[in-house]
Design an enzyme around this catalytic site. Sequence first.
Site, PDB file in Angstrom:
ATOM      1  N   LYS A  77       0.826  -1.207   0.000  1.00  0.00           N
ATOM      2  CA  LYS A  77       0.000   0.000   0.000  1.00  0.00           C
ATOM      3  C   LYS A  77       0.868   1.268   0.000  1.00  0.00           C
ATOM      4  CE  LYS A  77      -2.240  -1.276   3.677  1.00  0.00           C
ATOM      5  NZ  LYS A  77      -1.534  -2.560   3.874  1.00  0.00           N
ATOM      6  N   THR A  78       1.843   1.298   0.903  1.00  0.00           N
ATOM      7  CA  THR A  78       2.720   2.471   0.953  1.00  0.00           C
ATOM      8  C   THR A  78       3.476   2.617  -0.369  1.00  0.00           C
ATOM      9  OG1 THR A  78       2.949   2.258   3.343  1.00  0.00           O
ATOM     10  CG2 THR A  78       4.638   3.546   2.203  1.00  0.00           C
ATOM     11  N   ASP A 122      -1.969   6.933   5.942  1.00  0.00           N
ATOM     12  CA  ASP A 122      -1.911   5.523   6.292  1.00  0.00           C
ATOM     13  C   ASP A 122      -2.854   5.265   7.467  1.00  0.00           C
ATOM     14  OD1 ASP A 122      -1.004   2.980   5.962  1.00  0.00           O
ATOM     15  OD2 ASP A 122       1.046   3.360   6.624  1.00  0.00           O
ATOM     16  N   THR A 171      -5.995  -1.356   6.620  1.00  0.00           N
ATOM     17  CA  THR A 171      -6.017  -2.813   6.668  1.00  0.00           C
ATOM     18  C   THR A 171      -7.443  -3.282   6.908  1.00  0.00           C
ATOM     19  OG1 THR A 171      -5.462  -2.569   9.005  1.00  0.00           O
ATOM     20  CG2 THR A 171      -3.655  -3.113   7.521  1.00  0.00           C
ATOM     21  N   ARG A 230       6.445  -8.155   1.951  1.00  0.00           N
ATOM     22  CA  ARG A 230       7.327  -7.699   3.042  1.00  0.00           C
ATOM     23  C   ARG A 230       7.991  -8.890   3.717  1.00  0.00           C
ATOM     24  NH1 ARG A 230       4.358  -4.144   6.481  1.00  0.00           N
ATOM     25  NH2 ARG A 230       5.291  -2.454   5.289  1.00  0.00           N
TER      26      ARG A 230
HETATM   27  N1  LIG Z   1       3.954  -5.614  -5.851  1.00  0.00           N
HETATM   28  C1  LIG Z   1       5.174  -5.516  -5.314  1.00  0.00           C
HETATM   29  N2  LIG Z   1       6.273  -5.735  -6.037  1.00  0.00           N
HETATM   30  C2  LIG Z   1       7.494  -5.674  -5.478  1.00  0.00           C
HETATM   31  N3  LIG Z   1       7.717  -5.388  -4.175  1.00  0.00           N
HETATM   32  C3  LIG Z   1       6.658  -5.152  -3.398  1.00  0.00           C
HETATM   33  C4  LIG Z   1       5.338  -5.192  -3.921  1.00  0.00           C
HETATM   34  N4  LIG Z   1       4.477  -4.920  -2.923  1.00  0.00           N
HETATM   35  C5  LIG Z   1       5.224  -4.706  -1.830  1.00  0.00           C
HETATM   36  N5  LIG Z   1       6.537  -4.849  -2.090  1.00  0.00           N
HETATM   37  C6  LIG Z   1       7.626  -4.684  -1.146  1.00  0.00           C
HETATM   38  O1  LIG Z   1       7.176  -5.130   0.133  1.00  0.00           O
HETATM   39  C7  LIG Z   1       7.554  -4.209   1.153  1.00  0.00           C
HETATM   40  C8  LIG Z   1       6.329  -3.759   1.898  1.00  0.00           C
HETATM   41  O2  LIG Z   1       5.504  -2.975   1.058  1.00  0.00           O
HETATM   42  P1  LIG Z   1       4.649  -1.749   1.651  1.00  0.00           P
HETATM   43  O3  LIG Z   1       4.235  -0.914   0.501  1.00  0.00           O
HETATM   44  O4  LIG Z   1       5.425  -1.065   2.735  1.00  0.00           O
HETATM   45  O5  LIG Z   1       3.395  -2.511   2.275  1.00  0.00           O
HETATM   46  P2  LIG Z   1       2.158  -1.925   3.124  1.00  0.00           P
HETATM   47  O6  LIG Z   1       2.249  -0.435   3.082  1.00  0.00           O
HETATM   48  O7  LIG Z   1       0.937  -2.456   2.454  1.00  0.00           O
HETATM   49  O8  LIG Z   1       2.314  -2.476   4.506  1.00  0.00           O
HETATM   50  C9  LIG Z   1       8.327  -3.089   0.437  1.00  0.00           C
HETATM   51  O9  LIG Z   1       9.690  -3.328   0.583  1.00  0.00           O
HETATM   52  C10 LIG Z   1       7.958  -3.219  -1.004  1.00  0.00           C
HETATM   53  O10 LIG Z   1       9.039  -2.897  -1.794  1.00  0.00           O
HETATM   54 MG   LIG Z   2       2.550   0.781   4.765  1.00  0.00          MG
END
Ligand SMILES: Nc1ncnc2c1ncn2[C@@H]1O[C@H](COP(=O)(O)OP(=O)(O)O)[C@@H](O)[C@H]1O
Ligand SMILES: [Mg+2]
Length: 357
Positions: A77-78, A122, A171, A230
């Site tokens: 998401k981030t 977020d 979430t 992650r």
């Molecule tokens: N579709 C994707 N392709 C490659 N890497 C991803 C992908 N989605 C997430 N990641 C990696 O996973 C990690 C967590 O992603 P993040 O955006 O912080 O998740 P969230 O915000 O949903 O908790 C980051 O290091 C990101 O680079």
């Molecule tokens: Mg995040």
Amino acid sequence: MNWDDTTDTAGSPERLVGASADREDQAVEAALRPKDLGEFIGQEKVREQLDLVLRAARARGATADHVLLSGAPGLGKTTLSMIIAAEMGAPIRITSGPAIQHAGDLAAILSSLQEGEVLFLDEIHRMSRPAEEMLYMAMEDFRVDVIVGKGPGATAIPLELPPFTLVGATTRAGLLPPPLRDRFGFTAHMEFYEPAELQRVIHRSAGLLDVEIEPDGAAEIAGRSRGTPRIANRLLRRVRDYAQVKADGLITREIAAAALAVYEVDARGLDRLDRAVLEALLKLFGGGPVGLSTLAVAVGEERETVEEVAEPFLVREGLLARTPRGRVATPAAWAHLGLTPPGSQAAGNGQQDLFGA
Ligand SMILES: Nc1ncnc2c1ncn2[C@@H]1O[C@H](COP(=O)(O)OP(=O)(O)O)[C@@H](O)[C@H]1O
Ligand SMILES: [Mg+2]
């Protein structure tokens, strides 16, 4: 960029397969984040739809519509919020619901936005009520009423805002009040990733981290990553450590399996806590039903830890069911731990090699 707050606080930081970000993750994640939609792996539908939304806005020379991203921690998401800003050639401001407790906090952020800026909010479901109401008006009319003074003498001073794009992440989409949900022009639900997609994530990260990995090694890590990039990235780093210390650095299937056995992440991605919960349920309570509190005491954990950290994954994997009478193990749980359910004729085929080493 402006980090007002960190994200994803659930779960203890030392859990290797917990989906929340810890300190080390945050540092490495920045380096591993895909920078544009083309680099973003999987989530085909979301990518296709978002691509249309952003292209159309660019063609009109307009600010993109507000976007809501929902999905479990660690699914990207981030990352997507940053990609949205990058694709729009816009700056991004990052904050979170828990960081905005007063409407005034939000007013300060909103009034300092530049035209076209992306505001990433977020954990938007954890914003305070007054801030939420201010956000409604800001999203719809690009305007806020700033209240000056208190009591009967208070006056509302309207403040025009430049057009901006709100990207909200949650979430728990179900927890968002409908008036808020309705103000997003585009809602994307992020799904857990398929093993093949995670394998691509792992190869990509290995390349960026300068780690040598065989396809089988990546597949082994992918299968234990709970559908979550992650976690895949985190396991990759731990396996890299092992490969460096115990071998020549190359990650093969054997090295990956041996490394993850050391870290107690089993062939299906369960860690020590998950397995403790399942084992208690099977061995002490005959597979249930048993109450959550009793189960928590049996594994020496807080009720909340069992409920929020271990259970969602066990339920998703079809190993545990929540019933009105308590927690119940499924036949798959008995099979996974290599145990035979009471009263069943079929003898288990002995202790399974859970770590696949
Ligand atoms: N579709 C994707 N392709 C490659 N890497 C991803 C992908 N989605 C997430 N990641 C990696 O996973 C990690 C967590 O992603 P993040 O955006 O912080 O998740 P969230 O915000 O949903 O908790 C980051 O290091 C990101 O680079
Ligand atoms: Mg995040």
